[in-house]
Every structure is written in C-alpha cells, then in structure tokens.
Design a protein around this motif. Structure first.
Motif, short mmCIF file in Angstrom:
data_model
loop_
_atom_site.label_atom_id
_atom_site.label_comp_id
_atom_site.label_asym_id
_atom_site.label_seq_id
_atom_site.Cartn_x
_atom_site.Cartn_y
_atom_site.Cartn_z
N ASP A 79 9.14 -18.13 5.37
CA ASP A 79 10.39 -17.83 4.69
C ASP A 79 10.78 -16.38 4.97
OD1 ASP A 79 12.25 -18.82 2.28
OD2 ASP A 79 11.74 -16.71 1.94
N PRO A 80 12.08 -16.09 5.10
CA PRO A 80 12.49 -14.70 5.33
C PRO A 80 11.93 -13.73 4.30
CG PRO A 80 14.35 -16.16 5.68
CD PRO A 80 13.24 -17.01 5.15
N GLY A 81 11.70 -14.20 3.07
CA GLY A 81 11.12 -13.33 2.05
C GLY A 81 9.71 -12.88 2.38
N VAL A 82 8.96 -13.70 3.12
CA VAL A 82 7.62 -13.31 3.57
C VAL A 82 7.73 -12.19 4.59
CG1 VAL A 82 5.53 -14.10 4.76
CG2 VAL A 82 6.65 -15.58 3.08
N VAL A 83 8.74 -12.27 5.45
CA VAL A 83 8.95 -11.22 6.46
C VAL A 83 9.30 -9.90 5.77
CG1 VAL A 83 10.27 -10.53 8.50
CG2 VAL A 83 9.75 -12.96 8.10
N THR A 84 10.19 -9.95 4.79
CA THR A 84 10.57 -8.71 4.11
C THR A 84 9.39 -8.14 3.31
OG1 THR A 84 11.50 -9.95 2.23
CG2 THR A 84 13.01 -9.33 4.02
N ASP A 85 8.55 -9.00 2.74
CA ASP A 85 7.35 -8.52 2.06
C ASP A 85 6.42 -7.81 3.04
OD1 ASP A 85 8.11 -9.42 -0.43
OD2 ASP A 85 6.84 -11.22 -0.40
N ALA A 86 6.24 -8.39 4.22
CA ALA A 86 5.37 -7.78 5.23
C ALA A 86 5.93 -6.43 5.69
CB ALA A 86 5.20 -8.72 6.42
N LEU A 87 7.24 -6.37 5.88
CA LEU A 87 7.87 -5.10 6.26
C LEU A 87 7.65 -4.04 5.17
CD1 LEU A 87 11.24 -6.46 7.70
CD2 LEU A 87 9.40 -5.40 9.02
N ASP A 88 7.79 -4.45 3.92
CA ASP A 88 7.57 -3.51 2.82
C ASP A 88 6.12 -3.08 2.73
OD1 ASP A 88 10.22 -3.52 2.07
OD2 ASP A 88 9.97 -5.00 0.46
N CYS A 89 5.19 -4.01 2.95
CA CYS A 89 3.77 -3.68 2.91
C CYS A 89 3.44 -2.61 3.94
CB CYS A 89 2.93 -4.93 3.15
SG CYS A 89 1.15 -4.65 3.17
N LEU A 90 3.95 -2.79 5.16
CA LEU A 90 3.62 -1.86 6.24
C LEU A 90 4.34 -0.53 6.11
CD1 LEU A 90 3.66 -4.43 9.18
CD2 LEU A 90 1.64 -3.27 8.27
N THR A 91 5.53 -0.53 5.57
CA THR A 91 6.30 0.72 5.52
C THR A 91 6.21 1.44 4.18
OG1 THR A 91 8.33 -0.44 4.84
CG2 THR A 91 7.97 -0.12 7.21
N GLY A 104 3.88 0.13 1.42
CA GLY A 104 2.67 -0.16 0.68
C GLY A 104 2.88 -1.10 -0.48
N THR A 105 4.04 -1.79 -0.52
CA THR A 105 4.33 -2.74 -1.59
C THR A 105 4.50 -4.13 -0.98
OG1 THR A 105 6.73 -2.40 -1.43
CG2 THR A 105 5.50 -0.97 -2.94
N GLY A 106 4.35 -5.17 -1.80
CA GLY A 106 4.55 -6.53 -1.33
C GLY A 106 3.41 -7.08 -0.50
N GLY A 125 -0.29 -8.78 0.57
CA GLY A 125 -1.15 -9.85 0.10
C GLY A 125 -2.54 -9.29 -0.16
N SER A 126 -3.57 -10.02 0.28
CA SER A 126 -4.94 -9.53 0.09
C SER A 126 -5.26 -8.37 1.03
CB SER A 126 -5.94 -10.67 0.31
OG SER A 126 -5.85 -11.18 1.64
N PHE A 127 -4.60 -8.32 2.17
CA PHE A 127 -4.80 -7.20 3.09
C PHE A 127 -3.84 -6.07 2.74
CE2 PHE A 127 -3.44 -4.83 6.86
CZ PHE A 127 -4.65 -4.28 7.25
N VAL A 128 -4.40 -4.89 2.52
CA VAL A 128 -3.60 -3.71 2.24
C VAL A 128 -3.96 -2.65 3.27
CG1 VAL A 128 -3.02 -1.91 0.56
CG2 VAL A 128 -3.56 -4.23 -0.23
N PRO A 129 -3.03 -2.24 4.12
CA PRO A 129 -3.36 -1.24 5.15
C PRO A 129 -3.80 0.08 4.53
CG PRO A 129 -0.98 -1.62 5.03
CD PRO A 129 -1.61 -2.65 4.16
N ASP A 130 -4.60 0.82 5.29
CA ASP A 130 -5.12 2.10 4.81
C ASP A 130 -4.03 3.16 4.70
OD1 ASP A 130 -7.68 1.08 4.66
OD2 ASP A 130 -8.24 1.76 6.67
N GLN A 131 -2.95 2.97 5.40
CA GLN A 131 -1.83 3.90 5.35
C GLN A 131 -0.53 3.12 5.54
OE1 GLN A 131 -1.13 6.39 8.93
NE2 GLN A 131 -2.97 5.43 9.80
N THR A 132 0.58 3.77 5.28
CA THR A 132 1.88 3.13 5.53
C THR A 132 2.47 3.66 6.83
OG1 THR A 132 3.01 4.80 4.20
CG2 THR A 132 2.34 2.75 3.10
N TYR A 133 3.41 2.89 7.37
CA TYR A 133 4.02 3.20 8.67
C TYR A 133 5.55 3.14 8.52
CZ TYR A 133 -0.73 1.75 9.87
OH TYR A 133 -2.10 1.61 9.93
N PRO A 134 6.14 4.16 7.90
CA PRO A 134 7.59 4.10 7.62
C PRO A 134 8.46 4.05 8.86
CG PRO A 134 6.65 6.25 7.03
CD PRO A 134 5.51 5.36 7.32
N ASP A 135 7.91 4.39 10.03
CA ASP A 135 8.70 4.34 11.26
C ASP A 135 8.65 2.99 11.96
OD1 ASP A 135 9.55 6.97 11.04
OD2 ASP A 135 7.83 7.76 12.13
#
Length: 338
Positions: free
Chosen positions: A279-291, A293-295, A297-307
C-alpha cells in the motif's frame, strides 16, 4: 516546436563522440571500494527529493498514455525501453505505434514539454526482456556512443540502467564514464537493480554504482518480484513490509552510496508486478523511517538519512490504471521530506 533547442540547451554533441568515448574508455579505471560517501555527488538537475516512474512504449493491458498525460507528480520519467541492435553494446529506440503518436516529432515535443514543466525524461535500457551485452571496450564504446546519440536525437536528459542480467561492472563503468564525460554534470543517471543485485558490495551492480557514484543520480532498487532478503542487520525480512524496504535500503546507505543516491522502487498496483506490492502508506512509512526515524517497523536504523532521494514505481501506466492512486499519495509525501 524544436524540442532540442527551445527548452533546454543540449550540452553534448554526437559529432566526433566516438573519438572522445574511445579516449575515456582507454583511460577508465575501476575503483569501487565501499565506504562512506563524501560530499553529496550526482546531478543537481533533479529535485532534492524526487519521484521516478517508468513510461511504457508498448501496450501491456494497463493504460496506454502519451508522455504528456503522465501525472505531474513525477520528477523523473524513464522511457521504457531502448533495444539492442545487432552490434554488441549498441542501443536504439523506436516508438511503438500502439502508443498513439502521429509522429516522432510529437513525441519529442512531449519530452520538451515535460522538461519545461520541470521533469527529467531519460531513456531506460533493459527490463525483464532487454539484453544488452557490454563486456569489452568495443561494446562499451558502442553503448556510450548510441546512448549519446539517442539523447541528442530525442532530447533525453540521461539514461536508466535496468538490465536484469549480464551486468559487467568494469565495462559498463567505462561506458558510463564516457557518457558523463560528454554530457556533463547535468546527466541524469539512474539504476533499477533487483534486490539480489544489491545484497553485497561484491555484486556487479553494486560495484557499478560505487564505481560511478561521483555522478550517479539514484539507485531505485526493485523491492518486488523478490523472495526474503537479508537486511543490513543480518536479519531476514520478507517482502511486502516496511522492514523489507528500510532494512534493505540500509545496506546501500551504509556501504558507500550517499542518501541522495538511494530510492525505494515499488509497484504502482497489485497488477504491476508478480509480487511485492505494498500500500502507498507503507511506502510513506518507510520514507519517514529512513528520513525522520518515525513510522518504522521492527527494524529501526541507527541513524536517519534526511537526504534520501525518494521513491520509484513501475509504472506510470499502472499508476494511471488505478487513477494515479500511488502518485497521489507518495508524490506529495516525497516533496515534503525533510
């Protein structure tokens, strides 16, 4: 309207390019060591955060549309696909009559109009059925020369490497170095490897990305038609989840590519791929997680990547078949990334 002169000044010339390509091929070296990328590389010709979509030069039962009908949310449109000729490494492009253009000039005018509206239009090489052999210096030169010729003829802003078999990093690096040397820093250069191709820096695709990272725009890995894969934490993740998107993107982000060179490639609808639709909402959650640090799942990156560059879909036609439901959600979200 002359699309090669009225919208963007072309910064390359086909005349005499063979000699220039040959010189670059002869001088090319393979670097490709993993590590943290330095200053943000790649072209400034695309937005900081970009939405990429593939346009069909064929009718496969989705929606047949002209370039001018592509949703305005797309910042990079990859014309699919160039085809191999009888000369190893050489590519060409022929409009499919099924798309509905009355002439090539009408197609060129649509390219120019999209560019005038701020989008980049590039030629894609490969796809599931595309086979272009670039495995020696002669075929590298043929690929570079023919790609530059198509860019000159149609006004394409660059090239997308979507080869799903037979990647030779050494010689494709030579070809891309030659194309960049001729086209300059406005070149828009993207990739769409499969998940298996980016599991390790030892793969040919990953090596190609690292070799050319000084001018690579974005790698939009295909998070679909894939089985379970390892994330950067060594855990196995199944396709179709936020974790699959984030933990696999992390491999690229932590092994030499700049965040601006990483995008998330997903199907626009369940019909667009054999598996992996989310679902597109999963894509937006993944984008938010990586940029942000929100949204996550069980995997949380050690840092964020706003770029992080953004997202890609196969395809604009399948998106249109669903009433642009994918780009209507993901496009504004990409634009609003930090």
């Amino acid at each position: 309207m002359d699309s090669t002169s009225t919208t963007r000044a072309r910064r390359w010339r086909v005349a005499g390019v063979a000699a220039a390509v040959g010189a670059v091929v002869a001088a090319a070296t393979v670097v490709g060591t993993a590590g943290t990328a330095g200053a943000d590389p790649g072209t400034t010709a695309v937005p900081r955060h970009a939405l990429t979509g593939y346009w069909h030069n064929f009718d496969n039962g989705s929606v047949v549309q002209k370039l001018g009908d592509v949703a305005p949310a797309y910042d990079i449109i990859a014309v699919s696909f160039a085809e191999a000729t009888g000369t190893p490494g050489e590519i060409d492009f022929t409009l499919d009559p099924a798309v509905g253009y009355a002439s090539e000039q009408e197609f060129k005018d649509d390219i120019a109009a999209k560019q005038a509206a701020g989008a980049s239009v590039i030629i894609s090489v490969g796809g599931a059925n595309g086979h272009v052999a670039i495995n020696d210096s002669a075929s590298a030169q043929a690929f570079a020369s023919s790609t530059l010729a198509l860019m000159d003829e149609y006004g394409f802003d660059g090239v997308d490497i979507d080869l799903e078999a037979g990647i030779n990093a050494q010689y494709l690096t030579q070809a891309m170095e030659a194309i960049h040397a001729s086209a300059g820093d406005d070149l828009v250069y993207t990739m769409a490897p499969q998940t298996l191709d980016m599991q390790s820096t030892s793969t040919e695709y990953f090596q190609l990305a690292l070799n050319t990272r000084e001018f690579l725009t974005v790698v939009n890995m295909q998070y679909y038609n894939s089985g379970s894969m390892l994330g950067c934490d060594g855990q196995v993740y199944s396709a179709g989840s936020v974790d699959f998107l984030t933990a696999l993107a992390c491999i690229q982000l932590e092994n030499g590519l700049a965040p601006s060179q990483v995008g998330l490639g997903v199907p626009a609808s369940p019909s667009a791929a054999g598996s992996g639709y989310v679902d597109p909402g999963v894509v937006t959650d993944a984008l938010d997680c990586l940029t942000r640090g929100t949204g996550c799942g069980s995997f949380v990156p050690d840092q964020t990547y706003p770029d992080l560059r953004g997202a890609m879909t196969w395809s604009v036609n399948w998106d249109a078949a669903s009433g642009n439901a994918w780009s209507d959600v993901v496009g504004p979200h990409v634009d609003a990334l930090p």
